[in-house]
Scaffold this motif. Structure first.
Motif, PDB file in Angstrom:
ATOM      1  N   GLY A   1       2.901  -5.979   6.333  1.00 22.88           N
ATOM      2  CA  GLY A   1       4.267  -6.201   5.863  1.00 22.88           C
ATOM      3  C   GLY A   1       5.156  -6.791   6.948  1.00 22.88           C
ATOM      4  O   GLY A   1       5.947  -7.705   6.693  1.00 22.88           O
TER       5      GLY A   1
ATOM      6  N   MET B   1       0.837  -1.190   0.000  1.00 28.64           N
ATOM      7  CA  MET B   1       0.000   0.000   0.000  1.00 28.64           C
ATOM      8  C   MET B   1       0.875   1.244   0.000  1.00 28.64           C
ATOM      9  O   MET B   1       1.834   1.319   0.755  1.00 28.64           O
ATOM     10  N   TRP B   2       0.546   2.179  -0.809  1.00 29.51           N
ATOM     11  CA  TRP B   2       1.181   3.491  -0.816  1.00 29.51           C
ATOM     12  C   TRP B   2       0.057   4.527  -0.806  1.00 29.51           C
ATOM     13  O   TRP B   2      -0.756   4.558  -1.735  1.00 29.51           O
ATOM     14  N   ASN B   3       0.048   5.324   0.242  1.00 24.76           N
ATOM     15  CA  ASN B   3      -0.977   6.371   0.328  1.00 24.76           C
ATOM     16  C   ASN B   3      -2.383   5.794   0.156  1.00 24.76           C
ATOM     17  O   ASN B   3      -3.193   6.280  -0.626  1.00 24.76           O
ATOM     18  N   VAL B   4      -2.637   4.730   0.918  1.00 18.72           N
ATOM     19  CA  VAL B   4      -3.949   4.089   1.042  1.00 18.72           C
ATOM     20  C   VAL B   4      -4.454   3.484  -0.268  1.00 18.72           C
ATOM     21  O   VAL B   4      -5.634   3.251  -0.449  1.00 18.72           O
TER      22      VAL B   4
ATOM     23  N   THR C   1       0.448  -5.973   0.633  1.00 20.57           N
ATOM     24  CA  THR C   1       1.063  -5.837   1.957  1.00 20.57           C
ATOM     25  C   THR C   1       0.831  -4.393   2.388  1.00 20.57           C
ATOM     26  O   THR C   1       0.716  -3.497   1.549  1.00 20.57           O
ATOM     27  N   TYR C   2       0.758  -4.177   3.691  1.00 17.23           N
ATOM     28  CA  TYR C   2       0.405  -2.853   4.190  1.00 17.23           C
ATOM     29  C   TYR C   2       0.998  -2.652   5.588  1.00 17.23           C
ATOM     30  O   TYR C   2       1.503  -3.608   6.205  1.00 17.23           O
ATOM     31  N   ALA C   3       0.892  -1.397   6.081  1.00 19.57           N
ATOM     32  CA  ALA C   3       1.303  -1.088   7.455  1.00 19.57           C
ATOM     33  C   ALA C   3       0.082  -0.833   8.326  1.00 19.57           C
ATOM     34  O   ALA C   3      -0.005  -1.338   9.447  1.00 19.57           O
ATOM     35  N   LEU C   4      -0.864  -0.027   7.828  1.00 18.02           N
ATOM     36  CA  LEU C   4      -2.045   0.357   8.609  1.00 18.02           C
ATOM     37  C   LEU C   4      -3.353   0.241   7.839  1.00 18.02           C
ATOM     38  O   LEU C   4      -4.411   0.059   8.436  1.00 18.02           O
ATOM     39  N   SER C   5      -3.304   0.386   6.535  1.00 18.16           N
ATOM     40  CA  SER C   5      -4.519   0.646   5.754  1.00 18.16           C
ATOM     41  C   SER C   5      -5.299  -0.582   5.310  1.00 18.16           C
ATOM     42  O   SER C   5      -6.347  -0.434   4.681  1.00 18.16           O
TER      43      SER C   5
HETATM   44  C1  LIG Z   1       5.784   5.775   0.127  1.00 13.32           C
HETATM   45  C2  LIG Z   1       5.077   4.776   1.022  1.00 13.32           C
HETATM   46  C3  LIG Z   1       3.741   4.980   1.316  1.00 13.32           C
HETATM   47  C4  LIG Z   1       3.057   4.053   2.136  1.00 13.32           C
HETATM   48  N1  LIG Z   1       1.739   4.253   2.393  1.00 13.32           N
HETATM   49  C5  LIG Z   1       1.066   3.336   3.121  1.00 13.32           C
HETATM   50  C6  LIG Z   1      -0.326   3.497   3.364  1.00 13.32           C
HETATM   51  O1  LIG Z   1      -0.971   4.454   2.938  1.00 13.32           O
HETATM   52  N2  LIG Z   1      -0.959   2.565   4.100  1.00 13.32           N
HETATM   53  C7  LIG Z   1      -0.298   1.480   4.620  1.00 13.32           C
HETATM   54  O2  LIG Z   1      -0.945   0.648   5.261  1.00 13.32           O
HETATM   55  N3  LIG Z   1       1.021   1.301   4.406  1.00 13.32           N
HETATM   56  C8  LIG Z   1       1.718   2.203   3.688  1.00 13.32           C
HETATM   57  N4  LIG Z   1       3.057   2.021   3.461  1.00 13.32           N
HETATM   58  C9  LIG Z   1       3.738   0.857   4.058  1.00 13.32           C
HETATM   59  C10 LIG Z   1       3.859  -0.317   3.102  1.00 13.32           C
HETATM   60  O3  LIG Z   1       2.611  -0.628   2.496  1.00 13.32           O
HETATM   61  C11 LIG Z   1       4.341  -1.550   3.870  1.00 13.32           C
HETATM   62  O4  LIG Z   1       5.591  -1.294   4.435  1.00 13.32           O
HETATM   63  C12 LIG Z   1       4.378  -2.781   3.000  1.00 13.32           C
HETATM   64  O5  LIG Z   1       4.661  -3.888   3.819  1.00 13.32           O
HETATM   65  C13 LIG Z   1       5.451  -2.649   1.916  1.00 13.32           C
HETATM   66  O6  LIG Z   1       5.477  -3.837   1.161  1.00 13.32           O
HETATM   67  P1  LIG Z   1       6.695  -4.193   0.193  1.00 13.32           P
HETATM   68  O7  LIG Z   1       7.904  -4.266   1.079  1.00 13.32           O
HETATM   69  O8  LIG Z   1       6.299  -5.515  -0.391  1.00 13.32           O
HETATM   70  O9  LIG Z   1       6.791  -3.089  -0.810  1.00 13.32           O
HETATM   71  C14 LIG Z   1       3.747   2.929   2.676  1.00 13.32           C
HETATM   72  C15 LIG Z   1       5.122   2.763   2.369  1.00 13.32           C
HETATM   73  C16 LIG Z   1       5.773   3.665   1.558  1.00 13.32           C
HETATM   74  C17 LIG Z   1       7.238   3.441   1.246  1.00 13.32           C
END
Ligand SMILES: Cc1cc2nc3c(=O)[nH]c(=O)nc-3n(C[C@H](O)[C@H](O)[C@H](O)COP(=O)(O)O)c2cc1C
Length: 81
Positions: free
Chosen positions: A59, A1-4, A29-33
Motif C-alpha cells: 500500500g 489485505m485484512w487479517n491475511v 494492496t497489503y502491508a506485510l502479508s
Molecule cells: C483492519 C485492517 C487489517 C489489516 N490486515 C492486514 C494484514 O493482515 N496483512 C497486511 O499485509 N496488511 C494488512 N492491513 C494493511 C492494509 O492491507 C494496507 O494498508 C493496504 O494498503 C490497504 O489498502 P487500501 O488503502 O486500498 O484499503 C490491514 C489494514 C486494516 C485496516
C-alpha cells in the motif's frame, strides 16, 4: 489485505456470480502479508473460475507501482508487449 486475507466483502461479492469460463487474477494492496490466502479464498469464492497469477502491491508503494503493474500485466498476457 485484512487479517491475511482479502476483506470478506470481496468473497461476498464474488459468491453471487458464476465465473464458469472466466479467469480471475487476485490483486491486493497489503502491508506485510503479500497475497496471503487471497488465491485460495478466491478459488473458493469465484465458482467455476480458473485462478491465475495474482499481484500484491505494498500500500505504501502504490504510487510508484506503475512499472511493476505493467510488467505483471505483460507477463500475464493482459496487455500487449
Ligand atoms: C483492519 C485492517 C487489517 C489489516 N490486515 C492486514 C494484514 O493482515 N496483512 C497486511 O499485509 N496488511 C494488512 N492491513 C494493511 C492494509 O492491507 C494496507 O494498508 C493496504 O494498503 C490497504 O489498502 P487500501 O488503502 O486500498 O484499503 C490491514 C489494514 C486494516 C485496516
Amino acid at each position: 489485505m485484512w487479517n491475511v486475507r482479502a476483506p470478506m466483502i470481496m468473497s461476498t461479492f464474488a459468491d453471487s456470480y458464476d465465473f464458469t469460463g472466466k479467469t480471475a487474477h487476485p490483486v491486493t494492496t497489503y502491508a506485510l502479508s503479500g497475497l496471503g490466502t487471497t488465491e485460495r479464498d478466491s478459488a473458493a469464492a469465484c465458482r467455476g473460475a480458473v485462478i491465475a497469477a495474482g499481484l500484491a502491491i505494498r500500500g505504501e508503494e502504490v504510487n510508484d507501482a506503475r512499472p511493476a503493474i505493467e510488467t505483471w500485466l505483460r507477463q500475464n498476457g493482459l496487455i500487449n508487449p
